[in-house]
Design a protein around this motif. Sequence first.
Motif, short mmCIF file in Angstrom:
data_model
loop_
_atom_site.label_atom_id
_atom_site.label_comp_id
_atom_site.label_asym_id
_atom_site.label_seq_id
_atom_site.Cartn_x
_atom_site.Cartn_y
_atom_site.Cartn_z
N TYR A 127 -65.21 -54.22 -42.62
CA TYR A 127 -64.29 -53.44 -42.71
C TYR A 127 -63.31 -54.04 -43.79
N ALA A 128 -63.90 -54.16 -44.90
CA ALA A 128 -63.13 -55.08 -45.98
C ALA A 128 -62.52 -54.24 -47.13
N GLY A 129 -62.62 -52.90 -47.13
CA GLY A 129 -62.05 -52.34 -48.23
C GLY A 129 -60.45 -51.98 -47.90
N GLU A 144 -46.90 -47.26 -41.43
CA GLU A 144 -46.36 -48.46 -41.25
C GLU A 144 -47.29 -49.29 -40.35
N ASN A 145 -48.14 -48.92 -39.72
CA ASN A 145 -49.08 -49.85 -38.66
C ASN A 145 -50.50 -49.79 -39.28
N ALA A 146 -50.75 -49.08 -40.35
CA ALA A 146 -51.91 -49.02 -40.75
C ALA A 146 -53.08 -49.99 -40.56
N LEU A 147 -52.65 -51.13 -41.11
CA LEU A 147 -53.66 -52.44 -41.32
C LEU A 147 -53.10 -53.31 -40.01
N PRO A 148 -54.06 -53.61 -39.22
CA PRO A 148 -53.89 -54.53 -38.10
C PRO A 148 -53.39 -55.87 -38.43
N PRO A 149 -52.68 -56.71 -37.96
CA PRO A 149 -51.76 -57.85 -38.12
C PRO A 149 -53.03 -58.81 -38.74
N ASN A 150 -54.20 -58.86 -38.41
CA ASN A 150 -55.08 -59.88 -38.88
C ASN A 150 -55.94 -59.51 -40.20
N TRP A 151 -55.63 -58.13 -40.63
CA TRP A 151 -56.57 -57.69 -41.68
C TRP A 151 -56.32 -58.36 -43.13
N LEU A 152 -55.32 -58.57 -43.56
CA LEU A 152 -55.06 -59.36 -44.70
C LEU A 152 -55.17 -60.73 -44.71
N HIS A 153 -55.77 -61.42 -43.49
CA HIS A 153 -55.93 -62.87 -43.35
C HIS A 153 -57.48 -63.04 -43.15
N GLU A 279 -52.06 -59.83 -51.00
CA GLU A 279 -50.84 -59.82 -50.78
C GLU A 279 -50.19 -60.83 -49.79
N VAL A 280 -51.01 -61.47 -49.11
CA VAL A 280 -50.59 -62.75 -48.36
C VAL A 280 -51.64 -63.88 -48.78
N PRO A 281 -51.26 -65.10 -48.88
CA PRO A 281 -52.51 -66.24 -49.28
C PRO A 281 -53.28 -66.17 -47.99
N LEU A 282 -54.80 -66.50 -48.54
CA LEU A 282 -55.73 -66.52 -47.54
C LEU A 282 -55.82 -67.93 -47.19
N LEU A 283 -56.27 -68.50 -45.96
CA LEU A 283 -56.62 -69.53 -45.58
C LEU A 283 -57.71 -70.24 -46.43
N SER A 284 -57.41 -71.59 -47.02
CA SER A 284 -58.14 -72.20 -48.03
C SER A 284 -59.80 -72.06 -47.98
N TYR A 285 -60.18 -71.97 -46.78
CA TYR A 285 -61.92 -71.73 -46.62
C TYR A 285 -62.21 -70.56 -47.28
N LEU A 286 -61.45 -69.41 -47.51
CA LEU A 286 -61.76 -68.32 -47.96
C LEU A 286 -61.42 -68.00 -49.52
N ASN A 287 -60.73 -69.04 -50.41
CA ASN A 287 -60.49 -69.06 -51.54
C ASN A 287 -61.86 -68.82 -52.43
N GLU A 288 -61.69 -67.98 -53.65
CA GLU A 288 -62.84 -67.74 -54.38
C GLU A 288 -62.78 -68.74 -55.36
N PRO A 289 -64.11 -69.61 -55.59
CA PRO A 289 -64.07 -70.61 -56.82
C PRO A 289 -64.25 -69.95 -57.99
N TYR A 321 -61.65 -55.68 -50.94
CA TYR A 321 -60.50 -56.75 -50.84
C TYR A 321 -61.30 -58.23 -50.59
N TYR A 322 -62.43 -58.12 -49.82
CA TYR A 322 -62.96 -59.58 -49.70
C TYR A 322 -64.54 -59.18 -50.32
N SER A 323 -65.05 -60.29 -51.00
CA SER A 323 -66.40 -60.11 -51.48
C SER A 323 -67.23 -60.79 -50.49
#
Length: 420
Positions: A127-129, A144-153, A279-289, A321-323
């Motif tokens: 569910y990554a678009g 105002e509540n469209a994205l769950p709190p975890n979605w951008l992470h 929109e918010v930084p990802l945790l480092s293990y998800l960063n794109e090389p 949003y996520y590859s």
Amino acid sequence: MPLLRSWVDSANSASCPFPLNNLPCGVFSKDDRAPHCGVAIGYKVLDVTALEAFGLLRLGEIPLFDKPSYNALMASGPENWRKFREILVDLLLEGSKWALAVRPLLHDLADVRLHLPFQVVEYTDFYAGRHHAFNVGTMFRGPENALPPNWLHIPIGYNGRASSVVVSGTEVRRPWGQIKGPNDSEPKFAPSERFDIELELGAIVGLPSEYGRPVSVEQADAMIFGYVLLNDWSARDIQAWEYQPLGPFQAKATATTISPWIVMKAALEPFRVSTPEREVPLLSYLNEPRPLLYNIDLEVGLRPKDGGESVISRTNYREMYYSAPQQLAHHTTCGCSMRTGDLLGSGTISGPTKESRGSLLELSWGGREPIELQDGTIRTFIEDYDTLVLRGSSQGDGFTIGFGECIGTVTPALNDPYAS
């Protein structure tokens, strides 16, 4: 990269989806013969199983194409994936000394039947678009509540049914299920009235991972063999009643249709693009090389039983949003192993405009804004005998990398699903 010219003339047209630059992998049969592995070249399919049997294609001592599936090649690793393409280019390149030997192994695409190109061992859908998630969330919870709190992470997903994956052209029967409308006091068991599609891309895992060992995004990218178009059929009314608290179940288990050709990752290299700004930084293990999405134009056509086709959506895979490598890397964080033949659905690929929404749920805004087809009829959701067609392609320098069509026709629900 410019067009690689082939002695197969039809492969040299700028509009042909299967030039020598592509060489997508499929499984085909002709007449009553057993299915063979093949690659599309121009408007032909080259019999790869026969190439290997005749000694024109060797990737080791053990045959890789003696079964109607690409799983053996996938499991053999990236070095063989590279050699496979190099040998095919050598055989098919304009001026090749092998043309006379190879020509009898070509068949017209119009004369063959296409099958699932690989054995699907597991299936996960995401569910990554960003646009899709925001649209759906807005419908049910407000903007105002469209994205769950975890979605951008985190790339959210669920484990689906590998047994439900079917090849393009397979009819899809309207499902029955438990449905409870907003004005119903009790649920009822009935055919779905809000049957829908989801326009997605599927990533296919070639290299497995080790149980208990998460993989990095870089390693995940190397594990992916190729991509297919994917339609995750969805019964929205069944889903609305069942999804709390564990998410989709029967609403997503009717069918998942994939295109018959696997476009290998190597064919998509010229089209790499980065994921959107965070929109918010990802945790480092998800960063794109490096860039891990692709610039792939996508569209959805709808054909009523007695009407012409209307294109109801146009979008691009770069909107995700996520590859796929990020999704795959996240999938392994718990230690679960990925297997050769794992299929990962991208999630619905919607763009920022109404015309770029990748599902009828969004296009009709939950049924409140019907869409009009070219013949003047309207749709909120899919009607019986509607045919849905997904297409995808990337434009190169004088060539097109295409996926072939991903087609499914919806047939009526059974009159009595429990009749003997």
